[in-house]
Each structure stands twice: as structure tokens, then as C-alpha cells.
Design a protein around this motif. Sequence first.
Motif, PDB file in Angstrom:
ATOM      1  N   PHE A  11      -5.629  -4.296  -2.114  1.00 48.16           N
ATOM      2  CA  PHE A  11      -5.626  -2.967  -1.523  1.00 48.16           C
ATOM      3  C   PHE A  11      -6.933  -2.668  -0.818  1.00 48.16           C
ATOM      4  CE2 PHE A  11      -2.604  -3.003  -5.005  1.00 48.16           C
ATOM      5  CZ  PHE A  11      -1.470  -2.854  -4.239  1.00 48.16           C
TER       6      PHE A  11
ATOM      7  N   ASP B   7     -24.135  22.924   0.433  1.00 48.34           N
ATOM      8  CA  ASP B   7     -23.092  21.903   0.471  1.00 48.34           C
ATOM      9  C   ASP B   7     -23.652  20.539   0.865  1.00 48.34           C
ATOM     10  OD1 ASP B   7     -20.265  21.331   0.182  1.00 48.34           O
ATOM     11  OD2 ASP B   7     -20.242  20.990   2.350  1.00 48.34           O
TER      12      ASP B   7
ATOM     13  N   PRO C 276      -5.776  14.371  10.074  1.00 49.43           N
ATOM     14  CA  PRO C 276      -6.858  15.214   9.556  1.00 49.43           C
ATOM     15  C   PRO C 276      -7.125  16.441  10.441  1.00 49.43           C
ATOM     16  CG  PRO C 276      -7.759  13.199  10.487  1.00 49.43           C
ATOM     17  CD  PRO C 276      -6.271  13.034  10.474  1.00 49.43           C
TER      18      PRO C 276
ATOM     19  N   ARG D  22      -7.683  18.757  -0.964  1.00 50.30           N
ATOM     20  CA  ARG D  22      -9.088  18.697  -1.393  1.00 50.30           C
ATOM     21  C   ARG D  22     -10.007  18.587  -0.180  1.00 50.30           C
ATOM     22  NH1 ARG D  22     -10.740  13.730  -5.247  1.00 50.30           N
ATOM     23  NH2 ARG D  22     -10.510  12.584  -3.302  1.00 50.30           N
ATOM     24  N   PHE D  23      -9.635  17.724   0.780  1.00 44.29           N
ATOM     25  CA  PHE D  23     -10.475  17.601   1.973  1.00 44.29           C
ATOM     26  C   PHE D  23     -10.422  18.869   2.816  1.00 44.29           C
ATOM     27  CE2 PHE D  23     -10.672  16.969   6.548  1.00 44.29           C
ATOM     28  CZ  PHE D  23     -12.040  16.760   6.651  1.00 44.29           C
TER      29      PHE D  23
ATOM     30  N   TYR E 280     -20.300  13.635  -1.358  1.00 39.46           N
ATOM     31  CA  TYR E 280     -18.844  13.687  -1.511  1.00 39.46           C
ATOM     32  C   TYR E 280     -18.257  12.319  -1.843  1.00 39.46           C
ATOM     33  CZ  TYR E 280     -18.295  18.622  -0.513  1.00 39.46           C
ATOM     34  OH  TYR E 280     -18.327  19.994  -0.606  1.00 39.46           O
TER      35      TYR E 280
ATOM     36  N   ASN F  44     -13.535  21.462   3.790  1.00 38.60           N
ATOM     37  CA  ASN F  44     -13.852  21.806   5.171  1.00 38.60           C
ATOM     38  C   ASN F  44     -14.198  23.302   5.343  1.00 38.60           C
ATOM     39  OD1 ASN F  44     -12.328  21.256   8.399  1.00 38.60           O
ATOM     40  ND2 ASN F  44     -14.206  20.451   7.582  1.00 38.60           N
TER      41      ASN F  44
ATOM     42  N   ALA G  71     -12.612   7.038   0.354  1.00 40.12           N
ATOM     43  CA  ALA G  71     -12.101   7.220  -1.010  1.00 40.12           C
ATOM     44  C   ALA G  71     -10.623   6.814  -1.077  1.00 40.12           C
ATOM     45  CB  ALA G  71     -12.276   8.669  -1.459  1.00 40.12           C
ATOM     46  N   GLU G  72      -9.850   7.172  -0.059  1.00 36.76           N
ATOM     47  CA  GLU G  72      -8.433   6.779  -0.025  1.00 36.76           C
ATOM     48  C   GLU G  72      -8.317   5.262   0.051  1.00 36.76           C
ATOM     49  OE1 GLU G  72      -5.543   9.056  -0.196  1.00 36.76           O
ATOM     50  OE2 GLU G  72      -7.326  10.012  -0.999  1.00 36.76           O
TER      51      GLU G  72
ATOM     52  N   ARG H 190      -5.416  15.542   0.232  1.00 37.55           N
ATOM     53  CA  ARG H 190      -5.445  16.174   1.562  1.00 37.55           C
ATOM     54  C   ARG H 190      -5.907  17.626   1.429  1.00 37.55           C
ATOM     55  NH1 ARG H 190      -2.294  18.484   5.852  1.00 37.55           N
ATOM     56  NH2 ARG H 190      -3.213  17.687   7.776  1.00 37.55           N
TER      57      ARG H 190
ATOM     58  N   ALA I  95     -16.199  24.726   3.106  1.00 36.54           N
ATOM     59  CA  ALA I  95     -17.414  24.890   2.296  1.00 36.54           C
ATOM     60  C   ALA I  95     -18.649  25.249   3.109  1.00 36.54           C
ATOM     61  CB  ALA I  95     -17.680  23.618   1.495  1.00 36.54           C
TER      62      ALA I  95
ATOM     63  N   ASP J  72      -5.701   9.981   5.401  1.00 32.39           N
ATOM     64  CA  ASP J  72      -4.961  11.050   6.074  1.00 32.39           C
ATOM     65  C   ASP J  72      -4.780  10.688   7.551  1.00 32.39           C
ATOM     66  OD1 ASP J  72      -3.936  13.424   6.999  1.00 32.39           O
ATOM     67  OD2 ASP J  72      -5.553  14.691   6.203  1.00 32.39           O
TER      68      ASP J  72
ATOM     69  N   LYS K 274     -17.690  14.615   5.175  1.00 31.11           N
ATOM     70  CA  LYS K 274     -16.613  14.726   4.185  1.00 31.11           C
ATOM     71  C   LYS K 274     -15.361  13.988   4.632  1.00 31.11           C
ATOM     72  CE  LYS K 274     -18.034  19.144   3.915  1.00 31.11           C
ATOM     73  NZ  LYS K 274     -17.987  20.605   3.728  1.00 31.11           N
ATOM     74  N   MET K 275     -15.110  14.037   5.946  1.00 26.19           N
ATOM     75  CA  MET K 275     -13.930  13.361   6.477  1.00 26.19           C
ATOM     76  C   MET K 275     -14.027  11.863   6.230  1.00 26.19           C
ATOM     77  SD  MET K 275     -12.897  14.672  10.157  1.00 26.19           S
ATOM     78  CE  MET K 275     -11.466  14.007  10.923  1.00 26.19           C
TER      79      MET K 275
ATOM     80  N   ALA L 174      -9.010   3.612  -3.094  1.00 28.22           N
ATOM     81  CA  ALA L 174      -7.947   3.850  -4.072  1.00 28.22           C
ATOM     82  C   ALA L 174      -6.664   3.117  -3.675  1.00 28.22           C
ATOM     83  CB  ALA L 174      -7.685   5.349  -4.199  1.00 28.22           C
ATOM     84  N   GLY L 175      -6.723   2.335  -2.603  1.00 26.67           N
ATOM     85  CA  GLY L 175      -5.563   1.571  -2.185  1.00 26.67           C
ATOM     86  C   GLY L 175      -4.541   2.385  -1.420  1.00 26.67           C
ATOM     87  N   ARG L 176      -4.970   3.508  -0.900  1.00 21.95           N
ATOM     88  CA  ARG L 176      -4.031   4.346  -0.142  1.00 21.95           C
ATOM     89  C   ARG L 176      -4.469   4.426   1.319  1.00 21.95           C
ATOM     90  NH1 ARG L 176      -4.592   7.770  -4.971  1.00 21.95           N
ATOM     91  NH2 ARG L 176      -6.208   8.896  -3.831  1.00 21.95           N
TER      92      ARG L 176
ATOM     93  N   ALA M 163       0.835  -1.203   0.000  1.00 26.91           N
ATOM     94  CA  ALA M 163       0.000   0.000   0.000  1.00 26.91           C
ATOM     95  C   ALA M 163       0.867   1.250   0.000  1.00 26.91           C
ATOM     96  CB  ALA M 163      -0.918   0.008   1.219  1.00 26.91           C
TER      97      ALA M 163
ATOM     98  N   PRO N 268     -20.003  25.372  -1.447  1.00 28.21           N
ATOM     99  CA  PRO N 268     -19.377  24.237  -2.131  1.00 28.21           C
ATOM    100  C   PRO N 268     -18.406  24.751  -3.190  1.00 28.21           C
ATOM    101  CG  PRO N 268     -21.805  24.215  -2.399  1.00 28.21           C
ATOM    102  CD  PRO N 268     -21.469  25.370  -1.536  1.00 28.21           C
TER     103      PRO N 268
ATOM    104  N   LEU O 254       2.167   1.736  -3.509  1.00 26.23           N
ATOM    105  CA  LEU O 254       1.110   2.233  -4.388  1.00 26.23           C
ATOM    106  C   LEU O 254       0.763   3.670  -4.038  1.00 26.23           C
ATOM    107  CD1 LEU O 254      -1.018   1.771  -6.573  1.00 26.23           C
ATOM    108  CD2 LEU O 254      -2.600   1.106  -4.770  1.00 26.23           C
ATOM    109  N   GLY O 255       0.697   3.921  -2.715  1.00 30.95           N
ATOM    110  CA  GLY O 255       0.349   5.269  -2.270  1.00 30.95           C
ATOM    111  C   GLY O 255       1.266   6.296  -2.902  1.00 30.95           C
TER     112      GLY O 255
ATOM    113  N   TRP P 147     -15.823  11.976  -4.948  1.00 24.53           N
ATOM    114  CA  TRP P 147     -14.421  11.602  -4.734  1.00 24.53           C
ATOM    115  C   TRP P 147     -14.135  10.161  -5.125  1.00 24.53           C
ATOM    116  CZ3 TRP P 147     -13.967  14.368   0.716  1.00 24.53           C
ATOM    117  CH2 TRP P 147     -13.898  15.752   0.497  1.00 24.53           C
TER     118      TRP P 147
ATOM    119  N   ASN Q 218     -21.724  17.939   8.871  1.00 20.30           N
ATOM    120  CA  ASN Q 218     -21.366  18.190   7.476  1.00 20.30           C
ATOM    121  C   ASN Q 218     -19.886  17.858   7.250  1.00 20.30           C
ATOM    122  OD1 ASN Q 218     -19.964  20.508   5.729  1.00 20.30           O
ATOM    123  ND2 ASN Q 218     -21.975  20.193   4.799  1.00 20.30           N
ATOM    124  N   ASN Q 219     -19.027  18.341   8.134  1.00 20.01           N
ATOM    125  CA  ASN Q 219     -17.590  18.114   7.954  1.00 20.01           C
ATOM    126  C   ASN Q 219     -17.171  16.672   8.198  1.00 20.01           C
ATOM    127  OD1 ASN Q 219     -16.814  20.638   7.110  1.00 20.01           O
ATOM    128  ND2 ASN Q 219     -16.601  21.426   9.189  1.00 20.01           N
TER     129      ASN Q 219
END
Lengths: 94, 443
Positions: free
Chosen positions: B8, B429, B368, A23-24, B56, A28, B356-357, A21, A30, B365, B349-350, B360-362, A6, A35, A9-10, B60, B345-346
Motif C-alpha cells: 500500500f 495553528d 479537495p 477532518r481536513f 499536522y 481548513n 497520511a492517506e 475528509r 483553523a 481526497d 494541511k492539504m 494508511a494505504g488509502r 487499495a 486550531p 482496503l480504503g 494525522w 498554512n492550508n
Amino acid sequence: MTLVAAGVLGSVAQAYAVDTRARFMAANCAYCHGPDGKSRGAIPSLAGMDKAYFVDQMKAFRDNTRPNTVMTKHAMGYTDAEYEALGAWFSAIK
Amino acid sequence: MTFDRRDFLKISAGAAGAAAVGGLTGCATSSASVGGAKAKIVVVGAGYGGSTFARYMKMWSPQAHVTVIEPNDFFTSCPFSNTVLGGINSMEDITFSYDTVKKQVDQWVADKVTAIDTGKRTVTTAGGKTFAYDRLVLAGGIELLFDKVEGYDAEARKTIKHGWKAGPDQTGVLRKQLEAMPDGGTFVMSVPMAPYRCPPGPYERACLVATYFKQAKPRSKVIVLDGNPDIASKKGLFLAAWKKHFGYGTDNSMIDYRPNNMPRSVNPKTMMVGTEFDDVKGDVINVVPPMRAAAITGMAGVRDGNNGTWCTIDYRTFESTVVPNVHVLGDSALTNFPKSGSVANNTGKMCAAAIAEILAGRQPDQAPVVTNTCYSATGQGTAFHVATVFRYDAAGNKMVAQKGGGVSKEESELEMAYMESWAKNVWADTLGLPESHNFSVKG
Ligand SMILES: Cc1cc2nc3c(=O)[nH]c(=O)nc-3n(C[C@H](O)[C@H](O)[C@H](O)COP(=O)(O)OP(=O)(O)OC[C@H]3O[C@@H](n4cnc5c(N)ncnc54)[C@H](O)[C@@H]3O)c2cc1C
């Protein structure tokens, strides 16, 4: 074992992927700035803002040299590097 | 890509996180293995947390398959619902359609979840449909515990409204009761014990109802029965507003504030509220009972924290620390954030960012940053805020409030304009309202 994979790949993926990061962090903002930084009210929009101007404003809020109601409290929570990443993100929005 | 995605997808946020911080987070074996197919994500509840998450997640991770289950046809906002009680806005001004969210997600189910099997990874609705998930996102808000207040049964609830979940049957009826109340009447409201949804909300409500009385029924009073030993949020600002606008501290105060006065019983026939010390008579009674994380979190067995009332989560993913692949957002989560729409709301997204990470195999964060701001209106054309930035501390597995946060210096008209803007932006949003949407809400 998978964790090592991982990590590889990361770093590979991140080389050409979006800065997720930033993007998030930008998302935050928004709930106040709208948006994609496109505001529907009195709080200013951030979309398409010049990056240097953006970073200057964040520093001015942090140092309290720009009068404001709430932004000092937010700016103080982020690092200079994060101002840069956020500025890059918002400036790229059309 | 030439990598086998399945490997992953098996990496859990917990395991990846644990490796990074060199410790266990309690769910190190969780997995999102989906056999190479589209990850199936089921979201229960489309309030501030769930609707934001769903939107989101699709933005994403367009390849994820997102199902939303929500019984309400419309989104009614708790924020600004106190201004409806004050007669400044109407129910229409705080009610929105789900049209955009419905289009964005893969599947929208207008039903209520009645059972969850975390072993089989399925969710069942009242209508008898069953949905399989790879990841389940629980964003059901709060469950109100009426049986903790003697006499607050189904019959009593026809007369006595809590107004702590906005809607025509709560906020709408409460407003009509206030309108029907004669001048000289008494409005008895309560504040639940912390932690509860929206810490400043009750004190704001006292301002808004007093605003209505001041203008339409000047001989009337607001009695605030607070279960807490003191004003639980923005104390200085609320006291200043009560003094400035409603005569607080004088013999003619419209607001009578009583700390350590938890309502123990209600009687809709005699219109009495009983506390440990007193029986208080009201013409309109508005008791908010104690609360805990939404019923769906009980069904999933994730209501583990704080004596089984709220859900402990890993801040990097909002995954439950007791049941893998179940994420808990918004008010239901046990965090050191205030239970606010801004936070819901936040955190939506978190959680979307983390999943999403993972898809995507990652690794999500590991540091955060997330923020809260709660504005409160006085009803007098002014508002004020409390704002905090939180940053994840991996070593302590906690969110740390950063230096510099705090409250407004004073109430102001400028902040009322910003509060109104906040509402429009957070609704846009959360719900994806189009740029052409015409808001009718007033500050
Ligand atoms: C009077 C008042 C004023 C407030 N003012 C503010 C403010 O000014 N600013 C602020 O930031 N916050 C404010 N809040 C707080 C805010 O409303 C909450 O923090 C926020 O709604 C929490 O979001 P959530 O997604 O956790 O829950 P909710 O928004 O309540 O959403 C939960 C959703 O889950 C659905 N659901 C529940 N059970 C099921 C089930 N079994 N199956 C399917 N769906 C289900 C519900 O229908 C609902 O749509 C206020 C609250 C109140 C009561």
C-alpha cells in the motif's frame, strides 16, 4: 493490481476510521477560527457547537440572511452535505 | 492489520489519482515504498507552510518519522510586519518560539539545507549532516533575485532593505531607517511583477508607512514604484483608503503611486532608484527585487514551471509533477492561489492529509477544497479582506475558484478586530502555540 487492493482496503478502513475528509475541511477553517475550532480572538469558536445550529448558520450565511463580513464567501464554496460533515466534526470536539 | 503495508505504501498519490481521473498526472510511477519501516519525512523550512505541515503530519500520522530542518531560531511573521513599519507593533509582537513544534516532531535540525540528491533521496545541510527521506517536503518560501536589479549587491543591501522576509535585519532595520528619516523626507518603495509573495502586501505597506508619516512626519511622502500596470490586488479598497486617509488624488497626497515603474537599478551612495523612465531619489529606499521559488527547489530540480521560476505540483498531494516523492508547499508552488500565509498554512494541511492517506494505504481526497483569505490593514484602525474557496477539478487538473468569493464592501473597524484574530489563530495553528499563550499584537 495494487490499485484494486487499495480500493478494497480504503472502503474497509473507512468503515471504522475517522472521516478524514471532514477532518481536513475542518482544519481548513483553523486559520481564522483557531486550531480545533478554538479561537484565540474575536472570531467565534466552533468547537463543541451544536450541529443543527452550525448547519443553520452555514445556510444563513450562504443565503445572506445572516449579516456577516466574510462567511458568505466561505459558505458559498461548500455543499449542504459538507455543512453536515463539518457540523458533525465540530460538534464532536470537546 | 493483516495486509502487507509495503504494497500500500507503494501506491503513489499520482498513480491513484491518475486511475481516478483516467489520465496521467505526470508522476504516475512515484512511490513511497519504505520497506515496512516508519516513513521518513524530511521537511525543509518551518515557515507558514512547513511548520503547519510538520505539526499536522504528526497529528494525522503519528507513526510517520518527521524531521524538520530550519536555520532560524525564531519564527518572524511577514503578516503584520507592515504594522511594525507603521509603529503600531514591535518586532517582539510578531516573533514566536518554535518550542511546541520542536516537541511535536521527531527531529529538529537547526541548520540550512545546501544540497539535495533526489536520486539517492538525501538532503545535506551546511553543517555537513545528511538525512535520508522517503518523502521530502520543500517549504522554503521565496528566493529574491538581487542580480536582476543593477547595483543591488551585498554592499548595497547593507543600506537598502526589501523587508519581504520579515526579521530584525530587514523589517527591524527598515523601521529604524524610517524613525531616523527627517520630516519632509521621501520613502521610495517598490512592487514586484506578479506573481509575487502577498499581492496586497505592498499597497498595505504604503498605508502603514503613510500612517506613521501622518502622525510623526506630516511633510513626508511615500513614492510607490509599481512594476505592474495597475494596483495588483484589492484596487478599489486601497484607492478608497488612500483617498480617505492620505489625501490621494489631491495636491497634498502623502502617497505618490506610479504604475509601470519597475526599479532597474539602485545606488546606495546617491540614494537613487532608476526605472525605465526616471531616477527617483529617496531618503529611505525599500526595493523588493523579482523573486522565484526558494533555492532548495532549484537544488531538487523541481523549479520547472513558468520559465523555471516556480514549481508545478499535483493539487491533490502537492507532489512535484517532475520529481517523485518531492512535495512543494506555500509560496514556492505554482498555483492559482495567491501567495499568502493563509494558503501556505492550508496547503501544509492539504499535503499532510494526502500523505497520511497514502501511508494508511488509502487514496488521497480526489476533490479537495481549500480556501484563501487575505486581510489588509489601513493603519487607521480598519481593515478589509479578499476571500476565495477553491475546489479541485479532476478533469482539468486545476483548482477552480467557487462562486461567491471576493472583497469586502468597505474598510471597517470590525474587520480590523477579525484581522487581529486571524493573525492570532493562524500563528497558533502554524506553531501550535499553547492556549495560555499571551499575544501582544495590536490591530
Ligand atoms: C510584508 C508582507 C505582508 C504579508 N502579509 C500577509 C497577510 O496579511 N496575510 C497572509 O496570508 N500572508 C501575508 N504575507 C505572505 C506570507 O508571508 C507568505 O505567503 C508566507 O510566509 C509563505 O509561507 P512559506 O511557508 O511558503 O514561506 P516562509 O513563511 O517564508 O517560510 C520559509 C522558511 O523556509 C526556511 N528556509 C529557506 N531556505 C532554507 C534552507 N535552505 N534550509 C532550511 N530552511 C530554509 C526559511 O528560514 C523560512 O523559515 C505577507 C508577506 C509580506 C512580505
